[in-house]
Every structure is written in C-alpha cells, then in structure tokens.
Design an enzyme around this catalytic site. Structure first.
Site, short mmCIF file in Angstrom:
data_model
loop_
_atom_site.label_atom_id
_atom_site.label_comp_id
_atom_site.label_asym_id
_atom_site.label_seq_id
_atom_site.Cartn_x
_atom_site.Cartn_y
_atom_site.Cartn_z
N ASP A 100 0.85 -1.12 -0.05
CA ASP A 100 0.04 0.00 0.04
C ASP A 100 0.81 1.34 -0.01
OD1 ASP A 100 0.74 -0.79 2.54
OD2 ASP A 100 -0.56 0.42 3.38
N GLU A 101 0.33 2.48 -0.36
CA GLU A 101 0.71 3.76 -0.41
C GLU A 101 2.39 3.69 -0.70
OE1 GLU A 101 -1.70 5.64 3.21
OE2 GLU A 101 -0.40 4.31 3.86
#
Lengths: 514, 512
Positions: free
Chosen positions: A331-332
């Site tokens: 993620d991210e």
C-alpha cells in the site's frame, strides 16, 4: 457481600466502556450470547451447575481424547471462565433450581485436527445440546469445540441466589465468513507480548479467528530475524523493543490453542524506512537534482540484491509463521523518490515503462509474488496492488481498506474473480465521541453490486487498530468492545442486525469480558 | 511575599524569605534526616514527609555532577524557549535554564579541570512558614525557588505547598545516562503558578469510579501541579455518596448500594490524600445539607447547569406555585428562586461557592464573591465572550469550555487544548485578573475505570501547563518534546498514560 471486582481475577480489566444507558446491565441476570449463534432454542427449564462437581470431559466416542492439548487447555480455561471470575456466595439462601447439570461431554466427529494449525477452511461449526443430566457439544473438528465452549460459557449465569444456572437449550452454529480478523500494529508502537496474548484471549471471546500482525513499518522493525539480525538490531526502537523467535512462537501457539491464525504482514516496497537501517542498499536513495539527498525511499526495485534478500527473508518468514498466507502489504507507495533517482529512470527506460511508476511497482510486486509462490505460500495484498493492475496469481487475496467507495472496489475486485477481505469501514483507530460501535455493526459486507458468485468471494473482514496513537496503555479499551461489533457482523447471520437487541447483549458481554 | 501569583513576567521574584523551619535531608534516594532547625517548627510534617517518601521511590541512588560535555551538563541561566529534553513539564518558563552546551563548556572549562565530578546527595528544603496541618486553599502560595550548584542544593518555599511543587520539579530535573548514572544539571529555578485554581473534574455519577482510581488520579494531578479536584459526586444517574442525613438517597439512588458508593470514610480519605499533595477537594453537590459532616473546602460547587423546564411546566402544583409567586410563565425565575434559596442555605454554612454559568446567564442573584464556571463553548455566546461578560459583572471566572477531555477525536488533540489562552478576551486588566484559573473536565458518560487513565493522561497535562506556566509558553514543538518525555516519566511511575504520537518509552506499560 464484597466489593465488586476486588480480589477477583480480572480478565480484561481495561475494557472500555460501552455507553451510559445500561447502567444496571452488569447486574442483569440471564444469558446474552455474543456473537449470536445461527440457531438458538432455549427452554425455560433451568439447570444448576455445582462448581465442585461439574466438569467438562471427552465423550467416549470422540475422535479426540485427553492427549489433545487444544481441548485439555480449553476445558481448563473455560472451567475458570465459568466459575473463577464470578462472585461466590456463601449464603444460607438456596436456589429453587434443583435439577443439576453434571457435565459437558465433548465429541469430535471427524479427524480432530488436534495438532494442526487452523486455516481458512477450518470447520468451526458445532451443535450444543444442553439437557439434564449431561450436556453434549458436538463438532467436526476441535475448532468447532472451541467456539462451542465459548457459547456454552456465555449461556451460564448466576441467579439472584448466586447459583450457576443454565437454560436447557439447543444451539446449532457456524460462522458466516471464514476469515474474521483483528489487525494490530507493532511498528508505530511496540506492544509487549503480554498485550498481544491478552488480545488473543479477547478475540476468542468474540470468535475472531485471525490475528493480522502488522509487525514492521517505517517507524520500527521489532521482528528479530534469524537470517538478518541487523534488521531489528538497527531498526527496532531499542534492543528491548523486539520480538525474539521465542516470542513469536509463543504468540503463534497461544493463538493456535484458541483457534486463531497468525498472519504476519511484512509490508513492502513502501513503509520500509526502518528496514534500511539494518540492510545496506535495500532502499532507494533519493536525489536532489544530480546529488543524493541523503534520504531514502521505498525498497529499490532495480537491484538483484533486493530480490535475493527478499527471497531469503520471506523463506525464513514462511518457516516461522505456519499459516498458508503471508500479507505482503503493497500500500501507499510513494513514487517521488523513484522518480528522482537516475538509475531508476534508466531502468524504467530499459524496461519500456515510460513514466508510469505503477508499472515499476507492479514489476516489484510481481517478483515478490513469484518468490512467495515458490515457497508454497499464498499472498494477501492491500487494494492498491489490484488497483495498479499487478497481475495476481489465482487465490491472492485483496484487502479493501480505503473508506471511499469501498463498495465499488468490492464489486471490481470480485468481478475480477479475486477473493476479498473488507476492512474499509472498520478502522477502529479512528475514534470519535459517543457510540461508534453502532456504525461498525450496521455495515453489511455483501452490500455491493455483484453476482452471487462475486459475493462468495468475500471471505471475511478485519477490524484494524493501527498504532499511531495506540500502545499497551490504551489498546484494550480502544479495541473492546468496539471490535465485538465487527465480530458479530462476521460471525452471525446477515439478518442479525437489530441495534437495540445488540446493545443489550453487548453491554452484558462487556461485563463478562471486564 | 511581594510576588503576584498571576504575574506573567518570568524572572526572579523579589521576595525576602525568612529561612527557618524544617530541614529535610535526602540522600541516596531516602529520607535520612529530618532536622528541626527552628523550635517553632514541627518535627514531622505530613505533606512533606509523604511527598519525600513518594519521590524516594524513584529518586536516584546516586547523583553526580559531571563535566562531561556529552552527558549534557549545563548551567541553567537563560530563559528556555526551546531545546532541552530534561527541562520537565510545567516548569520551563521560570526555570532559567538551558543546555547551551558550548557556552557552558567554556565556562566550566575555565573554572575547572575537565573531569569535574561532584557527587550530590543532599537536598535541603527550607519552608518559611510553619504549619503542615492546614488544608490548601485558593489563597495558598505555591511559589518556590530551587538552586542546584557547586556549593549548595536547596529548595526554598514560603509554604509546604510550594515545597511540594518544588519537589516535583526537582524529580523531573533528574535524568539518567545510558550507563545508569543519575544526573542533575546545575539549575536555578524560580517558579510560581500563573493561576491559583488549576482543577480537574471527575464524574463519579455517570459511572462509579472505585476509590483507588480516584486516589491514583490525585497522584498524577500532583505530578502535573494541579491543585483542585472537582468531584462531581452525584447526578441524575446515581447518588453514590452515603449521606448521614438522608441515607435513603444513597440506598435508592446508587447503582448498587453495597458496592457502588462512597462512604464518609472514603470521602475523608480522599480529602486527606489530596491535602498531602497540596490539592483541594471541591465537591459538587446539589443538596448542601449533606456537606455539613465533612465539608472540606471553603468552596462548594453547586452545579446549576442544564435545568430541563419541561417537567416543571407539566406539573400543576408547580404552575400554581408560579402563579402565587408572580413568575408568570418564566421558568428561569423559578430556577432563580431555587438557586437563590440554595445559595442562602450554603451561605449560612459559611462557605463560598462555585456555580456553572447558567446561574449567571439566567440572572440569578448571587453573592459578589461567587465564582462562575464557564463550560459552554458556543451557546449562548462563545466562551471567550462569556468570560468577558462574567468578569465585566465583577465575578471571578473559571474556564472549562475548551477543556472537556471526555470528548475525543483522532489525532493529537492535546495541541488545541494546549493553545487555549484563558485571558484572550476583550477586557480591562482588572477583568483579566478575575480569571482565577480553569478546570479540565472528564465527564463520565463513556468513561469508567477501564479507560479513565489513558483518556486523561497525558492530555490533561496540556491544561495543567496552560494554567501553571507563563502565557508565553506557546511553542508546540517544544511542548511536544517535553510532554512526550513526561509521558515516559508517567509510565515509569506506573501511570497508564497513552501515547501522543509514534515512538516509544524505555519502559513501556506492562499488563499485570
């Protein structure tokens, strides 16, 4: 009478308060089941239990016997939960309930799974038949016995004479979703092993079956690796803020005995700042113009050394953590640093990725997924990995976490034939004033556009307690009983959604946990 | 003493202290000597002895001076506005201290050879005014000076209350090197509170709080130099106080008459425990007759907030009474009548009183020495405006509106709490001076002993510094560093204080 709570062992002394309206809830007699079983029939006929005589034992026809540690431990635990934490009355008053329930016989029908680890297809169903003089708990596997013992303990209450009482009942139960998880984050703040074990206890009270252990992140690397000890030596907050192999084993076994899987998350290529401290050249050096700026970005995806490191590390992880699944994060990912680095730019050109850094991310994850499948594990990833169109192996689970338009995301992921986990509406680290548990409770995970086949791909969900503002001081009251709302949503039937009834049961359940 | 309690000016206070009374020697972390210097003094001073005993548990076995630059020795001499991690919570402004390492090093170097090491094992406490048995009051002087240098180590205060505050500061000055040696920097501190009323409200009515929870809270209040415990004892949901006069109130009004009550003995214990920490107990009670048996403080809080008129309106007897009194249909007049009668009763007991702002808003006639507590953020007016109105009417005011700590949000909400400036309203200097302090409030709708401590600490610490330290203390980064450090101190003292942000403490909270 003695002062409430004093001198009594307390299970979860730090449980947060549910709310105001039920001030007398803690004194209300009568059973309150949480999460609500699939089918409950109770008769008004009462039986009493005498703590000095009552026992839980194996049915002679059971596939499991006294050599089954999971059950032996569970029998002892539940005996204590039932009798140990309640007030003992020594009054002359005698309860009018005469008929006694002498024992609970436990019968495992199929091969017991006594020495196994639970997995996503473990059978947790059970039937419980409470009648005099002997109650019977029947399940295909030990996992169902664990769930049934929890239910049995919730059926028992003390009447106004102090007598342990149970109604004759027939309960048939099985979970709605097979994956019912709690995420804890031991990187933003270290959680002592004791806090983790206590969380596992509370999870079992709520029939959760997955501990998603977000073990490392930017801030710290407390996992003590055997192959790469430097990672925690340099990357943990301090040398006492680590999980030794022994700690990890202890958590896994404690969880197993409660029918809980432990899925570790080693989030890459972003969220890895702490990794760089103990592993040279792992992170991408960021550039300021033509010079290295001295700061580092995500894991460097263009070096062979990166993949040989990951291969070795994840091989270790696959042996340390027995579960079939490893959570790979994903993620991210911040592309700025990759963009600034001339070597990365060259690599992009060479690979024909143009300026699309999601392709570089996909390249990295692809390599990592290959590593995971060669060690015979399956992967869970955060939704970005799907969103950025990484080619996923069949069976890779996508976890939906972004609150915005999560229903649309569920539709898309399942339309693509991917199994999915829901977390988006259940970020329990976000707090607000008042009764926010209702909000969690009212979520319907299958409320999205899709065919029945798509709906079947929702294997469950997880309540996430990220650690930015949480450590051992406030973990328990922040998690419970708010996570219980998620627990019932994932276990009980879709139609169980009356908030008022839930409130009454949950208030009593809270008192039981305190 | 010439010092003004509410002066904003940091700097030395020109008071001439008569040095006499008790000398207490502390060595190796233990109270070893209690000498009587002056015959007027008492051999045993309960607040001080108790206090020393408490700090002895965590004071070092050995403290040293060191000329070691790395170890952070410094001479404290300039006003702090940034920098050291070792300056403690609540004591920074008037602590003329900084770890200006280079300057210090030069000075030390000129005077001494490098490895100048001096072991300190004695702190002498001078208290100017005899008397250890009194209760603290709104007028109590909490000033102190603390001097730690090559020649001497002493704590000067006018009263025992000041000595208590000084000991807290002293304990926060001591730090430990990685090798485990305890250090204290050369320091001069001149300190006194900005506001005399620095309170914390606990609500034992919405949820019962066991006595140990209350006592533990008093400990942490002392670490934060709070000096008023506002005990919201009874409310609609329950009546946990055991009344001699009206025992039925408790029997029928508490959650559980056997367990969920406070006996008169409990209340006495709370009052004494608080006194030993220099904390006043302000009881909020709507039935003043009960307080006769123990009434601790000169002030009593009479509540008077949020009266629901709809029930009064519905009752024919009340309607008849209204007519008889000529109140028309103005129920505010009826409320005024009630409060007025109540205030008369209380005045007869010779107590002052604090009331919630509605009593002022509804124009109830009250004595001029009444203290008005402002709690509503926006209605009927913004709380700053309310402070202006209250002080303009020459009443003294307490601020609570921005400090309802039971309200929680995601993230570092202590910052907003910290940045409140209680005197930022339009008004004359005389009006500003009528703000005597404020209170952090922890209402109990969603709070009981399961979550009280992490919800309260260290967030209430932000209120504590606003009420103690100079108004110039508004640097959030500096506050964050010190407060995060202070949280670790709290953990070490066994307080389950929650984190402010990511990070760790050497000693984490461990489940028992």
């Amino acid at each position: 009478m003695e002062r409430r709570g004093q001198g009594l062992p307390r299970l979860l002394a730090l449980l947060a308060l549910l709310a105001l309206q039920g001030p007398r809830a803690c004194a209300t007699p009568g059973p309150a089941l949480w999460p609500l079983p699939l089918s409950v029939q109770t008769s008004p006929r009462l039986l009493r239990l005498a703590h000095e005589r009552f026992y839980i034992g194996h049915d002679p026809f059971s596939a499991a016997g006294p050599s089954c540690a999971i059950l032996q431990e569970a029998f002892r635990r539940y005996y204590d939960y039932i009798f140990g934490f309640y007030k003992w009355y020594h009054g002359p008053a005698k309860s009018p309930v005469e008929t006694e329930l002498q024992q609970l016989l436990v019968s495992v029908v199929l091969d017991s799974d006594c020495n196994a680890f639970p997995n996503v297809s473990s059978d947790e169903s059970y039937t419980l038949l409470v009648k005099e003089p002997v109650a019977l708990l029947k399940a295909n596997r030990v996992w169902g016995v664990l769930r049934g013992l929890e239910t049995f303990s919730q059926l028992i209450y003390q009447d106004s004479y102090g007598t342990f009482t149970i109604n004759e009942s027939i309960i048939v139960d099985s979970p709605r979703f097979p994956h019912r998880g709690i995420l804890i984050d031991t990187a933003r703040h270290y959680l002592p092993v004791k806090s983790i074990l206590k969380t596992l206890d509370a999870m079992a009270f709520n029939k959760f079956n997955v501990l998603h252990w977000h073990i490392v992140d930017d801030q710290s690397f407390p996992y003590q690796s055997i192959a790469f000890p430097k990672l925690s030596n340099k990357g943990s907050y301090s040398l006492s803020h680590v999980y030794t192999p022994n700690d990890v084993r202890m958590v896994i076994e404690y969880a197993r005995l409660r029918g809980i899987r432990v899925i570790p998350e080693f989030d890459t290529p972003g969220h890895t700042r702490s990794w760089g401290k103990g592993q040279k050249d792992l992170l991408t050096p960021c550039y300021n113009g033509h010079k290295q700026s001295g700061t580092f970005g995500p894991i460097n995806p263009i070096l062979n050394t990166t993949y040989s490191f990951l291969s070795k590390l994840f091989k270790e992880i696959s042996m340390v953590f027995p579960d079939y699944f490893i959570h790979l994060g994903g993620d991210e990912v911040d592309f700025q640093c990759w963009e600034s680095n001339p070597d990365v730019q060259n690599f992009m050109k060479q690979k024909g990725f143009g300026k699309d850094f999601t392709k570089l991310e996909a390249f990295y994850i692809q390599e990592l997924l290959d590593i995971i499948s060669t060690i015979n594990k399956r992967s869970i990833v955060w939704q970005e990995v799907f969103d950025d169109k990484v080619e996923l192996q069949p069976g890779t689970v996508v976890q939906v976490w972004k609150a915005e338009a999560y229903r649309g995301e569920l539709s898309q992921v399942t339309a693509d034939g991917r199994p999915v986990l829901l977390s988006a509406p259940w970020y329990l680290d976000y707090i607000s004033y008042g009764q926010d548990w209702e909000k969690y409770y009212q979520v319907e995970p299958l409320d999205f556009d899709g065919s029945p086949e798509q709906k079947k791909l929702v294997i469950g969900g997880e309540a996430c307690l990220w650690g930015e503002y949480v450590d051992a001081t406030n973990l328990t009251p922040r998690l419970w009983p708010r996570a219980s709302a998620v627990g019932e949503r994932l276990w009980s039937h879709k139609e169980v959604r009356d908030v008022e009834d839930a409130y009454k049961r949950l208030a009593i359940h809270r008192c039981r946990m305190v | 003493m010439e010092c003004s309690n509410s002066s904003d000016k940091p700097g030395f206070c020109a008071a001439s202290l008569v040095i006499r009374t008790v000398t207490v020697a502390v060595a190796c972390g233990l109270v070893t000597e209690v000498q009587r210097i002056n015959s007027k003094a008492q051999d045993v001073c309960p607040p001080l002895n108790g206090c020393l005993g408490r700090y002895a548990e965590e004071l070092p076995l050995q403290w040293r001076w060191s000329g070691d630059k790395e170890a952070g020795t410094g001479i404290c001499r300039t006003i702090v506005d940034s920098g050291s991690a070792h300056t403690g919570w609540l004591s920074a402004v008037r602590q003329k201290c900084t770890l200006d390492r280079d300057a210090v090093w030069e000075e030390e170097g000129r005077k001494q050879e490098k490895q100048h090491t001096l072991e300190k094992n004695l702190l002498v406490i001078y208290v100017a005014t005899p008397g250890c048995d009194q209760l603290p009051s709104l007028e109590s002087v909490e000033n102190y000076t603390l001097t730690i240098n090559d020649e001497q180590n002493f704590l000067l205060s006018k009263t025992v209350w000041g000595a208590l505050r000084g000991l807290e500061t002293f304990s926060q000055l001591i730090w430990r090197s990685p090798e485990g040696t305890f250090f204290i920097n050369k320091t001069e501190i001149e300190d006194f509170p900005r506001f005399p009323h620095r309170g914390l409200l606990l609500d034992t009515s919405r949820h019962y709080l066991p006595l140990p929870s209350i006592l533990n809270t008093l400990d942490v209040m002392a670490y934060n130099k709070f000096n008023v415990f506002h005990w919201h004892l009874v409310d609609d949901p329950s009546f946990p106080y055991e009344s001699f006069t009206f025992p039925e109130l408790t029997r029928k009004g508490s959650y559980n008459p056997a367990t969920h009550i406070y006996t008169a003995q409990d209340v006495k214990e709370v009052i004494e425990y608080a006194r030993l920490r220099g904390i006043r107990v302000l009881v909020e009670f709507d039935t003043p007759g009960h307080t006769q048996s123990w009434g601790p403080d000169f002030y009593l809080h009479l509540g008077g907030d949020e009266v629901d008129f709809s029930c009064w309106k519905s009752n024919p007897d009340v309607q008849a009474f209204m007519k008889k009194k000529g109140f028309g249909t103005d129920f505010k007049k009826l409320e005024s009548f009630y409060i007025q009668t109540l205030l008369d009763i209380v005045s007869a007991y010779g107590k002052g009183y604090v009331v919630w702002q509605e009593v002022f808003d509804n124009k109830v006639k009250v004595r001029p020495d009444t203290i008005i507590q402002v709690w509503r953020e926006e209605v009927p007016v913004n709380y700053m405006k309310e402070l202006e109105l209250v002080t303009n009417a020459s009443f003294r005011a307490l601020l609570s509106a921005p400090w309802y700590l039971n309200h929680i949000t995601y993230g570092p909400d202590w910052e907003e709490v910290y940045m409140v400036e209680p005197q930022a309203f339009e008004g004359t200097p005389e009006q500003k001076a009528l703000v005597i302090g404020g209170e952090a409030c922890m209402w109990g709708e969603y709070v009981d002993s399961t979550n009280l401590v992490p919800r309260l600490w260290p967030r209430a610490g932000a209120v504590a510094e606003r009420l103690w330290s100079s108004r110039l203390m508004t640097n959030l980064d500096f506050a964050f560093k010190r407060l995060a450090d202070f949280r670790c101190v709290l953990l070490r003292r066994g307080v389950q204080a929650q984190p402010l942000s990511v990070g760790f403490c050497e000693q984490e909270f461990e489940e028992t």
